[in-house]
Write a protein that holds these residues in place. Structure first.
Motif, mmCIF file in Angstrom:
data_model
loop_
_atom_site.group_PDB
_atom_site.id
_atom_site.type_symbol
_atom_site.label_atom_id
_atom_site.label_comp_id
_atom_site.label_asym_id
_atom_site.label_seq_id
_atom_site.Cartn_x
_atom_site.Cartn_y
_atom_site.Cartn_z
ATOM 1 N N VAL A 118 19.980 79.589 23.930
ATOM 2 C CA VAL A 118 20.998 79.055 23.211
ATOM 3 C C VAL A 118 20.768 77.916 22.652
ATOM 4 O O VAL A 118 20.718 76.891 23.071
ATOM 5 C CB VAL A 118 22.323 79.240 24.274
ATOM 6 C CG1 VAL A 118 23.615 78.783 23.254
ATOM 7 C CG2 VAL A 118 22.761 80.703 24.862
ATOM 8 N N ARG A 119 21.155 77.998 21.214
ATOM 9 C CA ARG A 119 20.991 76.971 20.223
ATOM 10 C C ARG A 119 22.456 76.810 19.588
ATOM 11 O O ARG A 119 22.999 77.496 18.692
ATOM 12 C CB ARG A 119 19.914 77.291 19.237
ATOM 13 C CG ARG A 119 19.987 75.720 18.100
ATOM 14 C CD ARG A 119 18.929 76.062 17.293
ATOM 15 N NE ARG A 119 17.597 76.264 17.817
ATOM 16 C CZ ARG A 119 16.621 75.373 18.021
ATOM 17 N NH1 ARG A 119 17.104 74.349 17.780
ATOM 18 N NH2 ARG A 119 15.392 75.727 18.539
ATOM 19 N N ILE A 120 23.252 75.799 19.928
ATOM 20 C CA ILE A 120 24.327 75.463 19.216
ATOM 21 C C ILE A 120 24.286 74.219 18.167
ATOM 22 O O ILE A 120 24.072 73.154 18.629
ATOM 23 C CB ILE A 120 25.278 74.935 20.493
ATOM 24 C CG1 ILE A 120 25.745 75.980 21.323
ATOM 25 C CG2 ILE A 120 26.760 74.571 19.659
ATOM 26 C CD1 ILE A 120 26.413 75.521 22.914
ATOM 27 N N GLN A 121 24.576 74.449 16.967
ATOM 28 C CA GLN A 121 24.509 73.532 16.057
ATOM 29 C C GLN A 121 25.577 73.123 15.463
ATOM 30 O O GLN A 121 26.514 73.947 15.121
ATOM 31 C CB GLN A 121 23.423 74.053 14.881
ATOM 32 C CG GLN A 121 23.185 72.751 13.639
ATOM 33 C CD GLN A 121 22.380 73.383 12.712
ATOM 34 O OE1 GLN A 121 22.782 74.460 11.732
ATOM 35 N NE2 GLN A 121 21.132 73.349 12.772
ATOM 36 N N LEU A 122 25.910 71.663 15.536
ATOM 37 C CA LEU A 122 27.233 71.248 15.067
ATOM 38 C C LEU A 122 27.347 70.918 13.468
ATOM 39 O O LEU A 122 26.203 70.866 13.017
ATOM 40 C CB LEU A 122 27.443 69.784 15.583
ATOM 41 C CG LEU A 122 27.932 69.880 17.298
ATOM 42 C CD1 LEU A 122 26.805 70.545 18.189
ATOM 43 C CD2 LEU A 122 28.533 68.640 17.685
ATOM 44 N N ARG A 123 28.428 70.768 13.153
ATOM 45 C CA ARG A 123 28.546 70.542 11.656
ATOM 46 C C ARG A 123 28.077 69.049 11.193
ATOM 47 O O ARG A 123 27.824 68.246 12.058
ATOM 48 C CB ARG A 123 29.960 70.328 11.321
ATOM 49 C CG ARG A 123 30.579 71.757 11.481
ATOM 50 C CD ARG A 123 32.236 71.800 11.030
ATOM 51 N NE ARG A 123 32.701 73.067 11.317
ATOM 52 C CZ ARG A 123 32.598 74.473 10.595
ATOM 53 N NH1 ARG A 123 31.668 74.034 9.519
ATOM 54 N NH2 ARG A 123 33.008 75.487 11.037
ATOM 55 N N THR A 124 27.653 69.042 9.992
ATOM 56 C CA THR A 124 27.091 67.578 9.475
ATOM 57 C C THR A 124 28.287 66.671 9.437
ATOM 58 O O THR A 124 29.656 66.859 8.977
ATOM 59 C CB THR A 124 26.701 67.835 7.872
ATOM 60 O OG1 THR A 124 25.627 68.723 7.775
ATOM 61 C CG2 THR A 124 25.902 66.491 7.372
ATOM 62 N N LEU B 265 23.180 63.912 5.882
ATOM 63 C CA LEU B 265 22.591 64.349 7.244
ATOM 64 C C LEU B 265 22.358 65.568 7.425
ATOM 65 O O LEU B 265 22.276 66.110 8.748
ATOM 66 C CB LEU B 265 23.196 63.451 8.567
ATOM 67 C CG LEU B 265 23.288 61.746 8.433
ATOM 68 C CD1 LEU B 265 24.180 61.667 9.561
ATOM 69 C CD2 LEU B 265 21.797 61.346 8.645
ATOM 70 N N ASP B 266 22.441 66.441 6.401
ATOM 71 C CA ASP B 266 22.421 68.065 6.685
ATOM 72 C C ASP B 266 20.987 68.206 7.456
ATOM 73 O O ASP B 266 21.061 69.142 8.265
ATOM 74 C CB ASP B 266 22.447 68.567 5.570
ATOM 75 C CG ASP B 266 23.428 68.994 4.934
ATOM 76 O OD1 ASP B 266 24.834 68.571 5.626
ATOM 77 O OD2 ASP B 266 24.001 69.071 3.870
ATOM 78 N N HIS B 267 19.798 67.498 7.333
ATOM 79 C CA HIS B 267 18.681 67.815 7.792
ATOM 80 C C HIS B 267 18.506 67.133 9.352
ATOM 81 O O HIS B 267 17.484 67.302 9.692
ATOM 82 C CB HIS B 267 17.589 67.327 6.896
ATOM 83 C CG HIS B 267 17.556 65.816 6.767
ATOM 84 N ND1 HIS B 267 18.775 65.176 6.089
ATOM 85 C CD2 HIS B 267 16.810 64.694 7.162
ATOM 86 C CE1 HIS B 267 18.674 63.756 6.236
ATOM 87 N NE2 HIS B 267 17.296 63.575 6.566
ATOM 88 N N MET B 268 19.585 66.569 9.567
ATOM 89 C CA MET B 268 19.611 66.088 10.984
ATOM 90 C C MET B 268 20.795 66.368 11.829
ATOM 91 O O MET B 268 21.642 65.367 12.326
ATOM 92 C CB MET B 268 19.401 64.359 11.144
ATOM 93 C CG MET B 268 18.183 64.088 10.465
ATOM 94 S SD MET B 268 17.802 62.221 10.689
ATOM 95 C CE MET B 268 16.055 62.050 10.081
ATOM 96 N N ARG B 269 21.300 67.485 11.997
ATOM 97 C CA ARG B 269 22.635 67.871 12.415
ATOM 98 C C ARG B 269 22.245 68.055 14.010
ATOM 99 O O ARG B 269 21.270 68.089 14.458
ATOM 100 C CB ARG B 269 22.932 69.431 12.395
ATOM 101 C CG ARG B 269 23.634 69.522 10.727
ATOM 102 C CD ARG B 269 23.858 71.037 10.664
ATOM 103 N NE ARG B 269 24.771 71.086 9.443
ATOM 104 C CZ ARG B 269 25.233 72.444 8.978
ATOM 105 N NH1 ARG B 269 25.108 73.269 9.691
ATOM 106 N NH2 ARG B 269 26.031 72.376 8.016
ATOM 107 N N ASN B 270 23.341 67.561 14.883
ATOM 108 C CA ASN B 270 23.364 67.712 16.331
ATOM 109 C C ASN B 270 23.170 68.898 16.614
ATOM 110 O O ASN B 270 23.817 69.856 16.120
ATOM 111 C CB ASN B 270 24.243 66.971 16.892
ATOM 112 C CG ASN B 270 24.630 65.378 16.766
ATOM 113 O OD1 ASN B 270 25.299 64.779 16.938
ATOM 114 N ND2 ASN B 270 23.614 64.752 16.324
#
Length: 713
Positions: free
Chosen positions: A507-513, A522-527
């Motif tokens: 599971v991969r949960i990507q947070l907002r910028t 920091l779009d290319h470095m999202r948590n």
């Protein structure tokens, strides 16, 4: 905690006051002292002595009132209790259980590769009772010694003595699945063994009487699943109790029967009917209701906690209508509390860890909502194709085989609200709620693929067991939305495929910028929070940190919990092992309830019908690749942003023999030299580091994979 309403308390208080007055010696017709239900912490209040004394001596009245007050408080508090679910605990059966496990389909691959090895591990670790028999039942003509030899090669041979002890508890019985004769023999053998384990070797007369009485009780019960009283008023099993009373006295042994149906679901209806008719009555007449209560109250009833349960394997239908038809046919003979629909993904360590991760850790649970999360990906990848076993798969496809069941369950655990308690039905209630909030997936919410021959590997249509020209998808990416306050607008992409570049479930949960970042875009470095179920269980969070050195520069790193490193020497149990033990304990938490099944099928059935009708394009992809190229834009459109991050190129969990800094540095130098020799130089090294995870290939999606376009598996 649920409590009785105040009016119910008052009614209970009046009833108890009458009983307490009689117990305290008030003459008939003399009113007891009025009782007022106190507030918490306050004492019981009565009218003054003599006010309702009816001619009694005031001192005697006061003494009687005091005794009655204490009695009334004790009895009243018995009415003020938590919900039964709040007091639920999984059964710890101890050593007094006499357990029969019947493996139907014992000659098949599932039984020898999964069911029996899982039972052996439970046996080896001491989780099965000492009084145990494991009966194999199948159509194949085979003897008990032949079954044991067939199983021996699939059991861990490290402890030969334990293997022999386990095999000695295994026996085999031949019988048809659609004929009553085999089930009659099976039921008789089970009763004979239970009688012997309860009191010793029974006589033929005892067995004949017990068997006849059990069958009579079953007929009277008219299919009652929990041993309720039949129409005639007598509880089932009384005749059996009378017949068996001389065997084991007023309370029998605690008995259990577990039927594991390692069979194709097409035979479930007749198998379930025959099992109910001939094999569901325990020795002594108990019906073994799923809640653990014994059936009937005769002198020889099985002890409290006796049970009869069924484990059913998927698939449970091919769409909503067929699933409901199958559930109706099974439910006509077995109630829900005795059915355990197994989904082995619910037995995986990190799937079971989802509840703990979400609801015991505010650091994570605080951002589990639409305000912080941009998108979620649930990924399942297999590096092999059908390999000559495409006959089954061709009639189902990847959505029915993996997404509708395994990955839908992961989705439910990931997005559900906190349950009221850990009672199995409280947890499953929340899963049903969130599944019902998911709108059916539309035609524009999926990308389908089918693998083709490449690099010497055959394509799907090259499998001789696959129908020529088949359009069955072997890859699918499906986008769904949970329409509730917590998750509205968050795309959830469920991806699964065969013949891909690696084995993976994650599971991969990507947070907002972050908004208005002082560090620039920091779009290319999202948590991201990543949970990897297999291989090499791990939980890690991708985060932005300052790069070590004199400059104020930043890079992505991780907070890493890799299970092979953190829990060295700990053997994680197999999913089947864990789930079979849960069934023996009566814990249905990790089994699929009927309404869960219905809700999951409702999400995918319209899309499946469109796929079956050929209304959805099918994209070919090479064997061993990362899936169809069309999935890139699909995932990008769902909000996924490629991140500049790579898992450690040399990580202890992947190189357990390397533990010193010198060894790790040497390995890193060798990897850099290899990249330069390939002609890429330093730029290629940077690209290789960033590329895999950016496209899903590093971190949870693999180590050292080649760079790939953003958004692929």
């Amino acid at each position: 905690m649920s409590r009785l309403a105040s009016k119910d308390l008052d009614a209970a208080a009046r009833e108890i006051a009458q009983a307490a007055a009689a117990a305290a010696g008030f003459p008939p017709g003399v009113a007891p002292p009025p009782l007022t239900v106190p507030k918490p912490g306050a004492a019981m209040q009565h009218t003054p002595a003599g006010a309702a004394g009816g001619g009694l001596d005031p001192k005697a009245h006061a003494a009687a009132a005091a005794a009655a007050s204490q009695l009334m408080m004790e009895q009243l508090m018995e009415h003020v209790c938590p919900s039964a679910r709040d007091e639920w605990r999984a059964d710890s059966f101890g050593g007094n259980l006499r357990l029969s496990i019947v493996v139907l389909g014992a000659s098949g691959d599932l039984a020898k590769k999964k069911t029996y090895p899982a039972l052996y591990q439970l046996f080896k670790k001491g989780f099965l009772p000492r009084r145990l028999q494991i009966v194999g039942y199948a159509r194949s003509r085979m003897s008990t010694p032949e079954l044991r030899e067939r199983l021996r090669g699939y059991l861990d041979s490290g402890d030969c003595e334990c293997v022999e002890q386990f095999l000695n508890s295994c026996s085999y019985m031949h019988g048809e699945y659609d004929a009553a004769e085999g089930y009659e023999r099976l039921g008789t053998e089970l009763s004979a063994w239970e009688a012997q384990m309860s009191v010793g070797t029974p006589t033929k007369a005892h067995l004949a009487a017990a068997t006849a009485a059990a069958q009579a009780a079953l007929a009277q019960a008219a299919g009652g699943a929990n041993g309720g009283a039949p129409a005639g008023g007598a509880p089932p099993g009384n005749a059996a109790a009378a017949a068996g009373g001389g065997l084991h006295g007023p309370q029998g042994a605690r008995l259990g029967r577990l039927f594991y149906l390692a069979l194709p679901p097409v035979v479930y209806p007749q198998v379930c009917e025959h099992l109910r008719t001939y094999c569901a009555t325990l020795f002594g007449g108990g019906g073994g209701g799923g809640g653990g209560d014994r059936a009937g109250r005769g002198a020889a009833q099985p002890a409290q906690g006796s049970f009869v349960r069924l484990i059913l394997e998927k698939p449970f239908g091919s769409d909503l209508a067929s699933s409901e038809a199958l559930a109706n046919s099974i439910g006509a003979h077995w109630p829900e509390e005795q059915l355990y629909r197994i989904d082995h993904y619910l037995g995986k360590e990190l799937v079971q860890n989802m509840l703990m991760l979400r609801f015991a850790n505010p650091i994570f649970s605080a951002f589990f909502n639409r305000h912080y999360i941009s998108n979620i990906q649930i990924t399942f990848k297999e590096p092999f194709g059908t390999e000559g076993r495409g006959g089954y798969f061709d009639s189902y496809g990847i959505i029915r085989d993996v997404i509708q069941n395994h990955l839908a369950q992961v989705l439910a655990l990931l997005t559900m609200e906190a349950p009221v308690s850990l009672h199995p039905d409280d947890i499953r209630d929340e899963k049903v709620k969130v599944l019902r909030c998911i709108a059916p997936a539309g035609l524009g919410d999926c990308v389908l693929g089918q693998y083709a021959a490449d690099k010497g590997q055959p394509g799907y249509l090259d499998d001789p067991t696959v129908h020529p020209g088949s359009r069955t998808p072997t890859f699918a990416a499906v986008r769904v939305f949970v329409r509730n306050e917590r998750w509205d607008g968050v795309p959830i992409i469920i991806k699964a495929g065969k013949a891909l570049n690696e084995r993976l479930a994650a599971v991969r949960i990507q947070l907002r910028t972050p908004p208005a970042s002082i560090f620039g875009p920091l779009d290319h470095m999202r948590n991201e929070l990543v949970v990897r179920f297999q291989p090499g269980e791990a939980i890690y969070a991708k985060m932005v940190v300052k790069k070590p050195g004199l400059e104020m520069d930043f890079e992505m790193s991780e907070l890493d919990l890799s299970y092979p490193e953190r829990y060295k020497g700990v053997v994680i149990p197999d999913a089947y092992e864990r789930l079979i033990l849960d069934c023996i304990r009566g814990d249905q938490q990790h089994f699929v309830r009927r309404d869960e099944l219905r809700a999951a099928w409702a999400i995918f059935t319209p899309l499946l019908h469109a796929i079956d009708a050929g209304a959805v394009p099918l994209h070919p992809y090479p064997y061993g690749s990362r899936g169809p190229a069309a999935v890139d834009q699909f995932i990008t459109d769902s909000g996924y942003q490629r991140t500049e991050y790579s898992w450690q190129q040399v990580h202890p969990s992947h190189h357990p023999q390397m533990s010193t800094p010198a060894q790790l540095a040497a390995a890193a130098r060798e990897a850099a030299a290899a990249r330069e020799a390939a002609g890429g130089g330093a730029a290629a090294a940077v690209g290789a580091a960033a590329g895999p995870v950016a496209g899903g290939g590093g971190g949870a999606d693999g180590v050292g994979a080649a760079p790939a376009p953003a958004g692929k598996l």
